[in-house]
Motif scaffolding. Structure first.
Motif, PDB file in Angstrom:
ATOM      1  N   ALA A  15       0.796  -1.227   0.000  1.00  0.00           N
ATOM      2  CA  ALA A  15       0.000   0.000   0.000  1.00  0.00           C
ATOM      3  C   ALA A  15       0.831   1.281   0.000  1.00  0.00           C
ATOM      4  O   ALA A  15       0.351   2.330  -0.427  1.00  0.00           O
ATOM      5  N   ASP A  16       2.057   1.205   0.473  1.00  0.00           N
ATOM      6  CA  ASP A  16       2.850   2.428   0.649  1.00  0.00           C
ATOM      7  C   ASP A  16       3.998   2.521  -0.359  1.00  0.00           C
ATOM      8  O   ASP A  16       4.589   1.520  -0.742  1.00  0.00           O
ATOM      9  N   ASN A  17       4.280   3.759  -0.754  1.00  0.00           N
ATOM     10  CA  ASN A  17       5.425   4.049  -1.633  1.00  0.00           C
ATOM     11  C   ASN A  17       5.429   3.159  -2.878  1.00  0.00           C
ATOM     12  O   ASN A  17       6.426   2.518  -3.206  1.00  0.00           O
ATOM     13  N   ILE A  18       4.289   3.122  -3.554  1.00  0.00           N
ATOM     14  CA  ILE A  18       4.167   2.294  -4.756  1.00  0.00           C
ATOM     15  C   ILE A  18       5.055   2.858  -5.863  1.00  0.00           C
ATOM     16  O   ILE A  18       4.964   4.037  -6.218  1.00  0.00           O
ATOM     17  N   LYS A  19       5.902   1.987  -6.418  1.00  0.00           N
ATOM     18  CA  LYS A  19       6.743   2.369  -7.550  1.00  0.00           C
ATOM     19  C   LYS A  19       6.540   1.347  -8.660  1.00  0.00           C
ATOM     20  O   LYS A  19       6.648   0.145  -8.426  1.00  0.00           O
ATOM     21  N   VAL A  20       6.234   1.831  -9.842  1.00  0.00           N
ATOM     22  CA  VAL A  20       5.829   0.978 -10.960  1.00  0.00           C
ATOM     23  C   VAL A  20       6.851   1.067 -12.088  1.00  0.00           C
ATOM     24  O   VAL A  20       7.288   2.155 -12.457  1.00  0.00           O
ATOM     25  N   LEU A  21       7.209  -0.087 -12.635  1.00  0.00           N
ATOM     26  CA  LEU A  21       8.044  -0.146 -13.835  1.00  0.00           C
ATOM     27  C   LEU A  21       7.119  -0.325 -15.037  1.00  0.00           C
ATOM     28  O   LEU A  21       6.401  -1.305 -15.130  1.00  0.00           O
ATOM     29  N   ASP A  22       7.140   0.637 -15.952  1.00  0.00           N
ATOM     30  CA  ASP A  22       6.312   0.572 -17.163  1.00  0.00           C
ATOM     31  C   ASP A  22       7.212   0.208 -18.338  1.00  0.00           C
ATOM     32  O   ASP A  22       7.997   1.031 -18.805  1.00  0.00           O
ATOM     33  N   ILE A  23       7.086  -1.031 -18.808  1.00  0.00           N
ATOM     34  CA  ILE A  23       7.934  -1.534 -19.889  1.00  0.00           C
ATOM     35  C   ILE A  23       7.345  -1.109 -21.238  1.00  0.00           C
ATOM     36  O   ILE A  23       6.249  -1.520 -21.606  1.00  0.00           O
ATOM     37  N   GLY A  24       8.077  -0.274 -21.973  1.00  0.00           N
ATOM     38  CA  GLY A  24       7.588   0.229 -23.256  1.00  0.00           C
ATOM     39  C   GLY A  24       6.592   1.355 -23.077  1.00  0.00           C
ATOM     40  O   GLY A  24       5.460   1.288 -23.545  1.00  0.00           O
ATOM     41  N   THR A  25       7.021   2.405 -22.408  1.00  0.00           N
ATOM     42  CA  THR A  25       6.106   3.483 -22.031  1.00  0.00           C
ATOM     43  C   THR A  25       5.554   4.240 -23.235  1.00  0.00           C
ATOM     44  O   THR A  25       4.463   4.797 -23.171  1.00  0.00           O
ATOM     45  N   GLY A  26       6.295   4.268 -24.339  1.00  0.00           N
ATOM     46  CA  GLY A  26       5.801   4.875 -25.577  1.00  0.00           C
ATOM     47  C   GLY A  26       5.837   6.395 -25.595  1.00  0.00           C
ATOM     48  O   GLY A  26       6.128   7.046 -24.589  1.00  0.00           O
ATOM     49  N   ALA A  27       5.524   6.952 -26.743  1.00  0.00           N
ATOM     50  CA  ALA A  27       5.562   8.407 -26.926  1.00  0.00           C
ATOM     51  C   ALA A  27       4.498   9.122 -26.111  1.00  0.00           C
ATOM     52  O   ALA A  27       4.631  10.311 -25.804  1.00  0.00           O
ATOM     53  N   THR A  28       3.435   8.397 -25.746  1.00  0.00           N
ATOM     54  CA  THR A  28       2.316   9.031 -25.043  1.00  0.00           C
ATOM     55  C   THR A  28       2.449   8.994 -23.528  1.00  0.00           C
ATOM     56  O   THR A  28       1.715   9.682 -22.827  1.00  0.00           O
ATOM     57  N   CYS A  29       3.340   8.131 -23.008  1.00  0.00           N
ATOM     58  CA  CYS A  29       3.566   8.027 -21.562  1.00  0.00           C
ATOM     59  C   CYS A  29       2.256   7.744 -20.805  1.00  0.00           C
ATOM     60  O   CYS A  29       2.069   8.179 -19.673  1.00  0.00           O
ATOM     61  N   ILE A  30       1.361   6.975 -21.418  1.00  0.00           N
ATOM     62  CA  ILE A  30      -0.010   6.919 -20.925  1.00  0.00           C
ATOM     63  C   ILE A  30      -0.165   6.249 -19.560  1.00  0.00           C
ATOM     64  O   ILE A  30      -0.909   6.732 -18.700  1.00  0.00           O
ATOM     65  N   TYR A  31       0.495   5.122 -19.332  1.00  0.00           N
ATOM     66  CA  TYR A  31       0.316   4.444 -18.046  1.00  0.00           C
ATOM     67  C   TYR A  31       0.851   5.270 -16.867  1.00  0.00           C
ATOM     68  O   TYR A  31       0.169   5.370 -15.835  1.00  0.00           O
ATOM     69  N   PRO A  32       2.034   5.868 -16.965  1.00  0.00           N
ATOM     70  CA  PRO A  32       2.471   6.742 -15.865  1.00  0.00           C
ATOM     71  C   PRO A  32       1.516   7.912 -15.615  1.00  0.00           C
ATOM     72  O   PRO A  32       1.245   8.248 -14.454  1.00  0.00           O
ATOM     73  N   LEU A  33       0.992   8.509 -16.665  1.00  0.00           N
ATOM     74  CA  LEU A  33       0.052   9.623 -16.485  1.00  0.00           C
ATOM     75  C   LEU A  33      -1.190   9.176 -15.717  1.00  0.00           C
ATOM     76  O   LEU A  33      -1.630   9.837 -14.766  1.00  0.00           O
ATOM     77  N   LEU A  34      -1.744   8.040 -16.127  1.00  0.00           N
ATOM     78  CA  LEU A  34      -2.972   7.552 -15.495  1.00  0.00           C
ATOM     79  C   LEU A  34      -2.704   7.030 -14.083  1.00  0.00           C
ATOM     80  O   LEU A  34      -3.501   7.266 -13.165  1.00  0.00           O
ATOM     81  N   GLY A  35      -1.604   6.305 -13.909  1.00  0.00           N
ATOM     82  CA  GLY A  35      -1.284   5.750 -12.599  1.00  0.00           C
ATOM     83  C   GLY A  35      -1.037   6.831 -11.559  1.00  0.00           C
ATOM     84  O   GLY A  35      -1.439   6.693 -10.395  1.00  0.00           O
ATOM     85  N   HIS A  36      -0.402   7.913 -11.979  1.00  0.00           N
ATOM     86  CA  HIS A  36      -0.183   9.023 -11.054  1.00  0.00           C
ATOM     87  C   HIS A  36      -1.490   9.765 -10.783  1.00  0.00           C
ATOM     88  O   HIS A  36      -1.781  10.109  -9.627  1.00  0.00           O
ATOM     89  N   ALA A  37      -2.279  10.002 -11.833  1.00  0.00           N
ATOM     90  CA  ALA A  37      -3.542  10.740 -11.666  1.00  0.00           C
ATOM     91  C   ALA A  37      -4.506  10.012 -10.736  1.00  0.00           C
ATOM     92  O   ALA A  37      -5.174  10.624  -9.901  1.00  0.00           O
ATOM     93  N   GLU A  38      -4.588   8.687 -10.880  1.00  0.00           N
ATOM     94  CA  GLU A  38      -5.548   7.905 -10.106  1.00  0.00           C
ATOM     95  C   GLU A  38      -5.047   7.535  -8.708  1.00  0.00           C
ATOM     96  O   GLU A  38      -5.828   7.502  -7.757  1.00  0.00           O
TER      97      GLU A  38
END
Length: 274
Positions: free
Chosen positions: A81-104
């Motif tokens: 639950a704490d200090n979640i750090k995510v590795l996004d393999i193949g983040t792409g030009a849109t960076c979509i998963y980091p954007l959504l994961g941080h927003a949510e």
């Protein structure tokens, strides 16, 4: 559509009323799809800037955020639950998963990418949205590797996520797009990918199966770097072979999580060595 067009005016020209008297867009038009997803990010996820070349894959936001929510459930069930750090393999030009994961969920991210131009574009999105303290990017210099070469000594991730290339070749990707356009009752003689996509995003030598089994093997080399490894898997018949390989590699827990939006059915395979 009215609310989305109000927050992002470039969407308005693509909106029309269909025969069911519903406001919609032409989902076979890549520019319309891009405008819709940009509007969704602005309205629901507070992303002010999301620009990328038309040649790059335009991710459908509902499907991408669904993956994020399933990962949140997985972490919660594992009492992470704490200090979640995510590795996004193949983040792409849109960076979509980091954007959504941080927003949510306000997660921290490291995104990896083999395409230097895509990485530069993702960095621009991060800079414009002032997310430099939240999202770090790393270049994978060897296209044959997935985790090797980008993980460093002090890395410790809660979870890795991945949306792998689905096709073996450009011909296979075009054939899939033709079927999709036929489903949208559009002429597929002149193939236009309604979600666009470059070769790095759409195909991999050996296809999805080869990519996934490379990923499985490399995950076994970094068992302590990440609590959960996960991937989207488009082809259901690959799941059984993944489970067999993971057991041989020493995975202590393997989960297959069903995922679907509308008519699209997919699944997430998650595994851990801990």
């Amino acid at each position: 559509m009215d609310a989305l067009s109000k927050i992002y005016n470039p969407l308005l020209p693509f909106v029309f009323v269909n025969k069911y008297q519903t406001k919609t867009i032409d989902f076979s038009n890549p520019k319309a799809v891009k405008a819709l997803n940009t509007a969704l990010l602005m309205k629901y996820y507070n992303i002010d800037f999301w620009e990328f070349p038309d040649a790059n894959l335009c991710p459908p936001i509902p499907g991408r955020v669904d993956y994020i929510h399933h990962i949140a459930d997985l972490l919660k069930a594992s009492k992470i639950a704490d200090n979640i750090k995510v590795l996004d393999i193949g983040t792409g030009a849109t960076c979509i998963y980091p954007l959504l994961g941080h927003a949510e969920y306000q997660w921290q991210f490291v995104g990896t990418e083999i395409d230097n131009q895509a990485l530069k574009n993702a960095q621009k999105i991060i800079d414009k949205n002032k997310l430099n303290k939240t999202i770090e990017l790393r270049l994978q210099n060897d296209a044959s590797q997935i985790l090797k070469g980008v993980l460093i000594e002090n890395d410790a991730f809660s979870v890795a996520i991945c949306n792998p290339p689905f096709h073996k070749s450009e011909d296979e990707a075009i054939a899939a797009t033709s079927r999709k356009l036929k489903g949208l009752n559009r002429d597929s003689e002149q193939v236009v990918r309604n979600f666009s996509g470059t070769h790095n995003e759409l195909w991999y030598k050996g296809g999805e199966k080869a990519f996934l089994h490379n990923y499985l093997y490399e995950s076994s080399l970094f068992k302590t770097k990440c609590h959960w490894f996960t991937s989207l898997v488009s082809k259901k018949d690959l799941v059984k072979g993944m489970h067999v390989s993971l057991k041989k590699l020493g995975a202590t827990d393997i989960k297959t999580i069903p995922m679907g939006q509308g008519n699209k059915i997919s699944r997430i395979v998650a595994w851990t060595y801990q």
